[in-house]
Design an enzyme around this catalytic site. Structure first.
Site, PDB file in Angstrom:
ATOM      1  N   ASP A 144      -0.122  -0.499  -4.736  1.00 20.18           N
ATOM      2  CA  ASP A 144      -1.512   0.011  -4.623  1.00 20.18           C
ATOM      3  C   ASP A 144      -1.360   1.423  -3.871  1.00 20.18           C
ATOM      4  O   ASP A 144      -1.205   1.626  -2.962  1.00 20.18           O
ATOM      5  CB  ASP A 144      -2.315  -0.806  -3.777  1.00 20.18           C
ATOM      6  CG  ASP A 144      -3.907  -0.498  -3.643  1.00 20.18           C
ATOM      7  OD1 ASP A 144      -4.097   0.471  -4.379  1.00 20.18           O
ATOM      8  OD2 ASP A 144      -4.588  -1.053  -2.786  1.00 20.18           O
ATOM      9  N   LYS A 196       0.718  -1.184  -0.144  1.00 19.65           N
ATOM     10  CA  LYS A 196       0.074   0.185   0.021  1.00 19.65           C
ATOM     11  C   LYS A 196       1.059   1.423   0.055  1.00 19.65           C
ATOM     12  O   LYS A 196       1.836   1.497   0.592  1.00 19.65           O
ATOM     13  CB  LYS A 196      -0.911   0.059   1.264  1.00 19.65           C
ATOM     14  CG  LYS A 196      -1.822  -1.248   1.405  1.00 19.65           C
ATOM     15  CD  LYS A 196      -2.937  -1.098   0.286  1.00 19.65           C
ATOM     16  CE  LYS A 196      -4.127  -2.169   0.474  1.00 19.65           C
ATOM     17  NZ  LYS A 196      -5.189  -1.903  -0.282  1.00 19.65           N
ATOM     18  N   GLU A 254      -1.982  -0.827  -8.829  1.00 20.86           N
ATOM     19  CA  GLU A 254      -3.222  -0.628  -8.698  1.00 20.86           C
ATOM     20  C   GLU A 254      -3.730   0.796  -8.307  1.00 20.86           C
ATOM     21  O   GLU A 254      -2.913   1.516  -7.286  1.00 20.86           O
ATOM     22  CB  GLU A 254      -3.507  -1.307  -7.493  1.00 20.86           C
ATOM     23  CG  GLU A 254      -5.050  -1.483  -7.036  1.00 20.86           C
ATOM     24  CD  GLU A 254      -5.356  -2.450  -6.254  1.00 20.86           C
ATOM     25  OE1 GLU A 254      -6.540  -2.288  -5.548  1.00 20.86           O
ATOM     26  OE2 GLU A 254      -4.681  -3.649  -5.974  1.00 20.86           O
ATOM     27  N   LYS A 303     -13.444  -7.731  -5.349  1.00 25.63           N
ATOM     28  CA  LYS A 303     -13.826  -8.103  -4.028  1.00 25.63           C
ATOM     29  C   LYS A 303     -15.170  -8.491  -3.944  1.00 25.63           C
ATOM     30  O   LYS A 303     -16.148  -7.902  -4.118  1.00 25.63           O
ATOM     31  CB  LYS A 303     -13.654  -6.737  -3.302  1.00 25.63           C
ATOM     32  CG  LYS A 303     -12.400  -6.029  -2.993  1.00 25.63           C
ATOM     33  CD  LYS A 303     -12.256  -4.662  -2.203  1.00 25.63           C
ATOM     34  CE  LYS A 303     -10.815  -4.287  -1.781  1.00 25.63           C
ATOM     35  NZ  LYS A 303      -9.899  -4.389  -3.059  1.00 25.63           N
TER      36      LYS A 303
END
Length: 280
Positions: free
Chosen positions: A130, A111, A154, A192
């Site tokens: 991401d 992240k 991402e 998801k």
């Protein structure tokens, strides 16, 4: 009748650039003998937990609770037959949710935010980044020029088909879109199951949990195990939280999540022992 049991998860660290609150609230639900998870992310646009439950009590659903009810139905059918949903299927291997992967993991997902430092990237592993759409296009172009080979990035910036197509041409980096449909400039779809139905697509699908309760995590793992997906998904997110009685029943072999014993999604005794309340 729908019953529910509130819970709280405690993150070990901030989970992404948009979510700094370490305590996450959700609720397990029980419907006709089947169980599922409701774990909203208001930071990402979901209605808060109380609103999700109030709507559900009135027979109204959101993307999150529609999926929850669907998983509860799947779980109930398996429990009625006395079988595990993971019998005869293989859960895909996962990327490691962080930079410092232990032995057995060959892929990491990191992240990032506007303060991203390329020198922090590990070596010897496949890298997925991401940014949670925290950059603008020009900021990403500057960062991309400093990157080593990465598998994909991402959500570098908010999705716009024209902008993303130009970013791919300018940077040569594969781009992944989270919580969206296929479109121009998109190489990978991060899906998801907690809030999305899987599309029919030729693009690479990376199925991930919703960083939710272990029960929700297993629902995502079930979808990944019964769908053609990327060779590395995002299904070991219980490691992002402090252990609880549910996560302690999960194991990892190599880079693969191992589900608990039991019928349906598992956790038979733990689920029966929850302080269930009637949703009214």
């Amino acid at each position: 009748m729908i019953r529910y049991a509130p819970y709280e998860l405690v993150a070990r660290r901030a989970l992404n650039a948009r979510a700094t609150e370490l305590r996450r609230r959700g609720a397990l639900i029980k419907v006709d003998g089947g169980f599922a998870d409701v774990h909203p992310w208001p930071e990402l646009g979901d209605a808060p937990l109380e609103e999700q439950l109030a709507l559900l009590a009135r027979g109204e659903t959101t993307a999150l609770t529609r999926a929850s009810l669907r998983f509860a139905t799947i779980d109930a059918a398996a429990r009625a037959e006395g079988r595990s949903l993971f019998d005869g299927v293989t859960i895909p291997e996962s990327h490691w949710p962080g930079a410092e992967a232990p032995a057995g993991f060959d892929t990491v997902k990191i992240k990032c935010g506007p303060d991203f430092d390329v020198s922090s990237l590990p070596g010897g592993v496949r890298i997925r980044l991401d940014f949670n759409a925290t950059l603008d296009a020009e900021a990403f172009v500057k960062i991309a020029a400093t990157l080593p080979a990465v598998e994909f990035v991402e959500d570098p910036c908010p999705y716009d088909p024209v902008v993303w197509r130009e970013l791919r041409e300018r940077t040569g980096v594969r781009l992944a879109l989270d919580r969206g449909d296929e479109g121009e400039g998109v190489d990978v779809l991060v899906m998801k199951p907690a809030v999305q139905e899987l599309p029919r697509t030729a693009r690479e699908l990376v199925i991930t949990s919703y960083m939710d309760h272990p029960l929700g995590q297993l629902a995502a793992a079930y979808v990944a195990a019964t769908t053609a997906t990327s060779d590395r998904c995002g299904l070991v997110t219980h490691l992002l939280y402090e252990p609880n009685e549910f996560s302690e029943q999960l194991r990892i072999e190599g880079a693969r999540l191992v589900p608990p014993r039991g019928n349906g999604f598992g956790f038979d005794e733990l689920l029966d022992a929850q302080p269930w309340r009637t949703l009214t």
